[in-house]
Design a protein around this motif. Structure first.
Motif, PDB file in Angstrom:
ATOM      1  N   SER A 175       0.869  -1.183   0.000  1.00 25.42           N
ATOM      2  CA  SER A 175       0.000   0.000   0.000  1.00 25.42           C
ATOM      3  C   SER A 175       0.904   1.229   0.000  1.00 25.42           C
ATOM      4  O   SER A 175       2.106   1.121   0.206  1.00 25.42           O
ATOM      5  CB  SER A 175      -0.896   0.037   1.246  1.00 25.42           C
ATOM      6  OG  SER A 175      -0.180   0.542   2.355  1.00 25.42           O
ATOM      7  N   SER A 176       0.308   2.392  -0.206  1.00 24.13           N
ATOM      8  CA  SER A 176       1.086   3.626  -0.074  1.00 24.13           C
ATOM      9  C   SER A 176       1.093   4.030   1.395  1.00 24.13           C
ATOM     10  O   SER A 176       0.511   3.370   2.245  1.00 24.13           O
ATOM     11  CB  SER A 176       0.471   4.738  -0.913  1.00 24.13           C
ATOM     12  OG  SER A 176      -0.606   5.332  -0.225  1.00 24.13           O
ATOM     13  N   ASN A 177       1.769   5.138   1.685  1.00 25.33           N
ATOM     14  CA  ASN A 177       1.792   5.671   3.044  1.00 25.33           C
ATOM     15  C   ASN A 177       0.567   6.514   3.335  1.00 25.33           C
ATOM     16  O   ASN A 177       0.407   7.003   4.445  1.00 25.33           O
ATOM     17  CB  ASN A 177       3.029   6.552   3.214  1.00 25.33           C
ATOM     18  CG  ASN A 177       4.054   5.842   4.080  1.00 25.33           C
ATOM     19  OD1 ASN A 177       3.689   5.103   4.987  1.00 25.33           O
ATOM     20  ND2 ASN A 177       5.315   6.065   3.798  1.00 25.33           N
ATOM     21  N   ILE A 200       4.669   1.665  -0.720  1.00 27.30           N
ATOM     22  CA  ILE A 200       5.063   2.073  -2.069  1.00 27.30           C
ATOM     23  C   ILE A 200       5.033   3.601  -2.138  1.00 27.30           C
ATOM     24  O   ILE A 200       4.045   4.211  -1.722  1.00 27.30           O
ATOM     25  CB  ILE A 200       4.084   1.482  -3.108  1.00 27.30           C
ATOM     26  CG1 ILE A 200       3.961  -0.047  -2.927  1.00 27.30           C
ATOM     27  CG2 ILE A 200       4.510   1.838  -4.529  1.00 27.30           C
ATOM     28  CD1 ILE A 200       5.263  -0.816  -3.062  1.00 27.30           C
ATOM     29  N   PRO A 201       6.096   4.227  -2.641  1.00 29.28           N
ATOM     30  CA  PRO A 201       6.110   5.695  -2.706  1.00 29.28           C
ATOM     31  C   PRO A 201       5.006   6.229  -3.621  1.00 29.28           C
ATOM     32  O   PRO A 201       4.550   5.538  -4.537  1.00 29.28           O
ATOM     33  CB  PRO A 201       7.492   6.025  -3.277  1.00 29.28           C
ATOM     34  CG  PRO A 201       8.064   4.746  -3.778  1.00 29.28           C
ATOM     35  CD  PRO A 201       7.337   3.619  -3.129  1.00 29.28           C
ATOM     36  N   ARG A 207      -1.067  12.115  -5.277  1.00 30.05           N
ATOM     37  CA  ARG A 207      -0.324  11.315  -4.305  1.00 30.05           C
ATOM     38  C   ARG A 207      -0.700   9.835  -4.471  1.00 30.05           C
ATOM     39  O   ARG A 207      -1.110   9.158  -3.518  1.00 30.05           O
ATOM     40  CB  ARG A 207      -0.594  11.810  -2.874  1.00 30.05           C
ATOM     41  CG  ARG A 207      -0.331  13.310  -2.705  1.00 30.05           C
ATOM     42  CD  ARG A 207      -0.657  13.818  -1.327  1.00 30.05           C
ATOM     43  NE  ARG A 207       0.367  13.459  -0.358  1.00 30.05           N
ATOM     44  CZ  ARG A 207       1.518  14.109  -0.190  1.00 30.05           C
ATOM     45  NH1 ARG A 207       1.816  15.151  -0.947  1.00 30.05           N
ATOM     46  NH2 ARG A 207       2.375  13.722   0.709  1.00 30.05           N
ATOM     47  N   SER A 208      -0.528   9.346  -5.712  1.00 33.56           N
ATOM     48  CA  SER A 208      -0.888   7.963  -6.041  1.00 33.56           C
ATOM     49  C   SER A 208       0.337   7.069  -5.960  1.00 33.56           C
ATOM     50  O   SER A 208       1.437   7.496  -6.313  1.00 33.56           O
ATOM     51  CB  SER A 208      -1.408   7.857  -7.474  1.00 33.56           C
ATOM     52  OG  SER A 208      -2.143   8.989  -7.841  1.00 33.56           O
ATOM     53  N   ALA A 242      -5.566  11.615  -0.780  1.00 35.81           N
ATOM     54  CA  ALA A 242      -4.727  10.899  -1.747  1.00 35.81           C
ATOM     55  C   ALA A 242      -5.535   9.792  -2.436  1.00 35.81           C
ATOM     56  O   ALA A 242      -6.319   9.103  -1.796  1.00 35.81           O
ATOM     57  CB  ALA A 242      -3.526  10.280  -1.039  1.00 35.81           C
ATOM     58  N   SER A 243      -5.331   9.659  -3.746  1.00 36.53           N
ATOM     59  CA  SER A 243      -6.088   8.653  -4.497  1.00 36.53           C
ATOM     60  C   SER A 243      -5.179   7.927  -5.472  1.00 36.53           C
ATOM     61  O   SER A 243      -4.529   8.547  -6.303  1.00 36.53           O
ATOM     62  CB  SER A 243      -7.236   9.326  -5.256  1.00 36.53           C
ATOM     63  OG  SER A 243      -8.146   9.904  -4.345  1.00 36.53           O
TER      64      SER A 243
END
Ligand SMILES: *Cc1c(COP(=O)(O)O)cnc(C)c1O
Length: 472
Positions: A175-177, A200-201, A207-208, A242-243
């Motif tokens: 997942s992202s942060n 994952i950055p 901010r995907s 963020a999406s």
């Protein structure tokens, strides 16, 4: 209390509720009490003898009410909304009056069949294909936990529940942060462990998750002998909305046979508006998705809509099926307790029925469109002010900003002080978040009784309080 007295009190409570809602603007939004104040006003020991309802009710008004933060206040701009629309509240009164346990079809056929129909109404309302089936969970956290458990069992060939995790390959989830902390907790509770939640950055204005970095992380884990289990994407993250690019995430997932769960807890409600759906483009390809009608849509808490592509995977993961539960599968009978962690369940679908019929989808869309437009207008007004900056662009009705007057040194402290001063003042309610390590102020519009004037009023309060602060 007998049922005759109950009826009288029920009418009194209904009158109280209507009056409460009509006069909310006169109350501070956030409770203005100090820690311990309410606790100290409550007797240390329980009463031995019965007390009059008149006295209990008087104490409710005197002790409890000042300690409430008013989530239904039209000037609530903090966190995310928790709208309880009047028709949904009425449905909850009725559900409370019947107080049924709706774990099996036979323990209340109407609750089960209403849930099946309402989840399909919601599916159509947000534009999901007919291949998705829904169940109502108590919270998005529970739905995400169910999804992570399903990922785990799928990756372990359905052996984890039986054999446990020791001696199994090391599972990995991505997942992202920007995802909600409920994802971390699902990873802990499922036994996968925080160390195996691979972050994952993100990049781009939304901010995907970077799909190339996602692919590289999965390949590296495979090379290291780990077992990738699934990906958790988000539409409308809690901080600043963020999406992820859901379509791109699904493409990577397909290449490795991974499960994708989408957390759209807040933003999912907005997908009843067709022009907002590009935010989750690609959603058709996920394995499961959760959104909360109990946030922006107007269904009283709790009501989390959990959609799955394959209910069999979920049921295989969560159903206990002891003898007394064996009514599953006959004549299309569904037992929704097999789709969730708790056994007992409330009749939550009734409020969706009251809500959707009473507003119509068009009525709900109108409200959400207004919120998005009013929020964008406020962002533009703040942008035009010399000592304010917009730190994240509006995602639906959410944006963030910062007070940055010339010469101010410690902007983090200043902005925290701004939020605290605004909330102590009480006319509006806002919260802060960290954006790339910097403290910023979040603003979201979503309360059902909020008007354009309330949002304009927020501009006045924010700028007035900011300019009265010591900034050096
Ligand atoms: C609110 C929220 C959650 C948690 O929802 P609950 O129903 O309280 O568990 C999870 N994810 C996102 C993005 C949220 O906004």
């Amino acid at each position: 209390m007998n049922w005759t007295d109950f009826a009288g009190w029920g009418r009194r409570v209904a009158d109280w509720a209507a009056d409460y809602h009509q006069t909310l603007r006169q109350r501070p939004v956030r409770a203005q009490v100090k820690p311990g104040e309410i606790l100290n006003a409550l007797p240390e020991a329980p009463p031995e003898l019965a007390e009059e309802m008149e006295k209990i009710f008087a104490d409710f008004e005197k002790i409890v009410l000042p300690g409430m933060t008013h989530w239904q206040h039209p000037r609530f701009f903090a966190y995310f909304p928790a709208n309880a629309s009047p028709p949904s509240m009425l449905a909850e009164y009725l559900v409370t009056a019947m107080a049924a346990q709706c774990m099996l079809w036979q323990t209340s056929p109407a609750a089960t069949e209403m849930e099946t129909r309402m989840m399909d109404w919601l599916r159509q309302a947000v534009g999901l294909p007919g291949s998705f089936t829904g169940v109502i969970q108590d919270s998005a956290s529970t739905a995400t936990l169910a999804a992570v458990l399903t990922m785990r069992e799928r990756a372990l060939s359905w052996d984890g529940n039986k054999a446990g995790l020791s001696g199994q390959p090391r599972l990995r989830v991505y997942s992202s942060n920007e995802v909600h902390t409920s994802i971390d907790r699902a990873i802990w509770i499922s036994g996968i462990g925080q160390d195996n939640l691979v972050r994952i950055p993100v990049n781009g204005p939304r901010r995907s998750m970077d799909p190339d970095a996602l692919r590289a992380a999965i390949e590296a884990d495979l090379a290291a002998g780990f077992r990738p289990a699934g990906i958790i994407a988000c539409t409308g993250g809690t901080g600043v909305g963020a999406s992820d690019d859901v379509g791109a995430v699904v493409t990577v997932a397909k290449d490795f046979g991974l499960y994708v769960h989408l957390d759209a807890a807040w933003a999912g409600a907005a997908m009843i508006v067709p022009e907002y759906r590009e935010l989750w483009e690609g959603v058709d390809g996920v394995d499961s998705m959760v959104f909360n009608p109990h946030k922006w849509l107007g269904a009283q808490f709790d009501c989390s809509a959990h959609f799955v592509r394959d209910p069999e995977d979920l049921v295989r993961t969560l159903a206990i099926r002891p003898e007394y539960l064996k009514t599953h599968g006959h004549d299309g009978i569904v037992n929704y307790s097999e789709w969730s962690v708790p056994l007992g369940r409330r009749f939550r679908a009734l409020k969706l029925w009251f809500l959707m019929r009473s507003y119509g989808l068009e009525g709900l869309r109108g409200r959400l469109r207004n919120h998005v437009d009013w929020s964008a207008a406020l962002a533009e007004r703040l942008r035009a002010e010399p000592d304010f900056e917009i730190t994240s662009e509006p995602v639906l009705s959410l944006f963030s900003f910062r007070f940055s007057p010339e010469g101010a040194r410690d902007l983090d402290t200043l902005n925290q002080r701004l939020v605290d001063t605004i909330n102590d003042d009480g006319r509006i309610y806002l919260t802060q978040t960290l954006l790339d390590g910097a403290k910023v102020v979040r603003f979201q519009v979503g309360q059902f009784d909020c008007t354009q004037e309330d949002v304009a009023f927020a501009f006045d309060v924010i700028t007035e309080i900011a300019r009265n602060m010591e900034t050096a």
